[in-house]
Design a protein around this motif. Sequence first.
Motif, PDB file in Angstrom:
ATOM      1  N   ASN A  96       0.790  -1.232   0.000  1.00 60.31           N
ATOM      2  CA  ASN A  96       0.000   0.000   0.000  1.00 60.31           C
ATOM      3  C   ASN A  96       0.821   1.281   0.000  1.00 60.31           C
ATOM      4  N   LYS A  97       2.135   1.143   0.024  1.00 57.42           N
ATOM      5  CA  LYS A  97       2.971   2.352   0.131  1.00 57.42           C
ATOM      6  C   LYS A  97       4.261   2.194  -0.641  1.00 57.42           C
ATOM      7  N   VAL A  98       4.839   3.309  -1.123  1.00 62.57           N
ATOM      8  CA  VAL A  98       6.242   3.276  -1.536  1.00 62.57           C
ATOM      9  C   VAL A  98       7.003   4.169  -0.561  1.00 62.57           C
TER      10      VAL A  98
ATOM     11  N   LEU B  98      -2.261   3.508  -4.773  1.00 61.02           N
ATOM     12  CA  LEU B  98      -3.696   3.291  -4.999  1.00 61.02           C
ATOM     13  C   LEU B  98      -3.888   2.253  -6.092  1.00 61.02           C
ATOM     14  N   SER B  99      -4.927   1.433  -5.927  1.00 65.84           N
ATOM     15  CA  SER B  99      -5.209   0.414  -6.943  1.00 65.84           C
ATOM     16  C   SER B  99      -6.526   0.722  -7.629  1.00 65.84           C
ATOM     17  N   GLY B 100      -6.546   0.515  -8.950  1.00 67.36           N
ATOM     18  CA  GLY B 100      -7.806   0.620  -9.680  1.00 67.36           C
ATOM     19  C   GLY B 100      -8.435  -0.756  -9.773  1.00 67.36           C
ATOM     20  N   SER B 101      -9.468  -0.896 -10.609  1.00 65.61           N
ATOM     21  CA  SER B 101     -10.076  -2.218 -10.747  1.00 65.61           C
ATOM     22  C   SER B 101      -9.176  -3.145 -11.548  1.00 65.61           C
ATOM     23  N   THR B 102      -8.358  -2.575 -12.438  1.00 63.82           N
ATOM     24  CA  THR B 102      -7.321  -3.340 -13.137  1.00 63.82           C
ATOM     25  C   THR B 102      -6.267  -2.327 -13.633  1.00 63.82           C
ATOM     26  N   GLY B 103      -5.211  -2.802 -14.242  1.00 55.95           N
ATOM     27  CA  GLY B 103      -4.158  -1.876 -14.703  1.00 55.95           C
ATOM     28  C   GLY B 103      -3.151  -1.611 -13.605  1.00 55.95           C
ATOM     29  N   PRO B 104      -2.043  -0.930 -13.961  1.00 57.83           N
ATOM     30  CA  PRO B 104      -1.005  -0.681 -12.962  1.00 57.83           C
ATOM     31  C   PRO B 104      -1.523   0.141 -11.777  1.00 57.83           C
ATOM     32  N   ASP B 105      -0.994  -0.144 -10.593  1.00 56.15           N
ATOM     33  CA  ASP B 105      -1.277   0.709  -9.434  1.00 56.15           C
ATOM     34  C   ASP B 105      -0.638   2.069  -9.657  1.00 56.15           C
TER      35      ASP B 105
ATOM     36  N   ASN C 153      18.164  11.888   3.214  1.00 54.61           N
ATOM     37  CA  ASN C 153      18.042  11.293   4.542  1.00 54.61           C
ATOM     38  C   ASN C 153      16.704  11.552   5.215  1.00 54.61           C
ATOM     39  N   LYS C 154      15.755  12.073   4.468  1.00 57.35           N
ATOM     40  CA  LYS C 154      14.411  12.228   5.037  1.00 57.35           C
ATOM     41  C   LYS C 154      13.557  11.091   4.491  1.00 57.35           C
ATOM     42  N   LYS C 155      12.933  10.350   5.373  1.00 60.95           N
ATOM     43  CA  LYS C 155      12.117   9.200   4.940  1.00 60.95           C
ATOM     44  C   LYS C 155      10.712   9.687   4.596  1.00 60.95           C
ATOM     45  N   ILE C 156      10.286   9.319   3.397  1.00 61.06           N
ATOM     46  CA  ILE C 156       8.954   9.727   2.944  1.00 61.06           C
ATOM     47  C   ILE C 156       8.195   8.489   2.528  1.00 61.06           C
ATOM     48  N   ASP C 157       6.942   8.378   2.930  1.00 56.20           N
ATOM     49  CA  ASP C 157       6.156   7.291   2.347  1.00 56.20           C
ATOM     50  C   ASP C 157       4.952   7.864   1.626  1.00 56.20           C
TER      51      ASP C 157
END
Length: 432
Positions: free
Chosen positions: A7-9, A23-30, A15-19
């Motif tokens: 659910n996250k990248v 998001l997912s659709g019904s099909t196709g790449p997130d 040096n700052k951590k970001i998440d």
Amino acid sequence: MENRNKNKVFLDINNKKIDLPVLSGSTGPDVVDIRSFYKISNLFTFDPGFTSTASCESSITFIDGDKGKLLYRGFDIGELAVKSTFLEVCFLLLYGKLPQKNQLDDFTQRVTRHTMLHEQMIYFFRGFRRDAHPMAIICGVQGAMSSFYHDSLDINDPWQREVASIRMIAKLPTIVAYAYKYSTGQPFVYPNNSLDYAENFLYMCFSVPAEQYKSNPILNKAMDRIFILHADHEQNASTSTVRLAGSSGANPFACIAAGIACLWGPAHGGANEACLNMLKEIGSVDRIPDFIKRAKDKNDPFRLMGFGHRVYKNFDPRAKVMKESADEVLELLGISNNRTLQVAKELEKIALEDEYFIEKKLYPNVDFYSGIILEAMGFPTSMFTPIFALARTVGWISHWIEMHSDPDKKIGRPRQLYKGNLERPFVLIKDR
Ligand code: CMC
């Protein structure tokens, strides 16, 4: 730098951590949701041709470019082209479901009642030079509609949005046919509401008051199929243009005029005209290798028109149906040995076996065969893109409505990577 769970990248920037959420659709790449990215990182993302960027959420059309699949509201384009009609497809795109018989009758009746143009609009056509490109006329007249229909301009009222939509779907064939008639010097032919959508369009283009006219049912069907195949194609350049124009709250008729302007370019809808001109320029099968060589030459701007697509890395499913239709129409007209078709088929064969085209996954697109059919029907090349515009109007409108129905809609306002001068003092002209 980049890591990912479901659910996250996770990014590590200085040096700052970001998440960032995925998001997912019904099909196709997130998709990675970067809406908060600037706020948390003080960086923009850079993607000028939108090659990796989803610009919106949509439920209208889905393309699987690797498989060569195109779905309108979940229905396969090949099946719709064979089993449906253009007005049924319009209903599907606009309302998201297939109509019951009474719903389709009602929708057809509503579209049909709006086919005529306000009589004063005739003056706009007369203002254009006789040799104006029909796309210029259509773009201008479509824009002018924004000043004619004041009772359907409140974009926040779903009913008015619908009335504006029905008007445009109904009137575009009349506008396109009038642009054609104007270029030939023949009188405008009013719509005939006893005919169906495609038949009426052919009637307005090819009949003259002096003679009886009856179009061939196979040509009516071929015309209807061309409309279906061009009706929508998710976030292509012209649809994105309509969405962007509409995002400011602009007049609906003007937004569609913006879409028409964008479609005109040879990298987009203008390719069908450019493709037929190219096939004619090639002229005979023995000249094909020269043109293939030119298409592969990095120093030559020439490209094989009707080949390649940003999303399809396999056969464009619309091209398959179009090729069958071309065979059918030319056979019916007794011109199946048509030279342009022979050149097209041979060019397709040679290109599909060529290492350059294989490696870059360049396949024929929808524009490769459509021009051959349209020419056989009697249309000049300048009318090809207008016919595309007529058919795509329903797609543009469906996206425009979807955008306005979204409670979270925002004005489209991209950022930039500025490479210009820094602030500098103004020098008076005498001192420069
Ligand atoms: N002929 C020769 N080479 C091509 C062609 C072509 N038709 N199309 C793409 N390439 C090459 C291009 O030179 C590039 O090579 P390299 O990687 O060595 O620089 C590579 O393939 C990728 O091309 P691109 O321009 O980066 O790809 P894109 O996704 O930005 O462009 C396209 C897609 C449709 C604009 C392009 O394929 C094209 O110009 N095709 C011809 C015009 C055409 O038929 N357009 C109609 C598209 S379908 C209907 C519509 O959208 O309206």
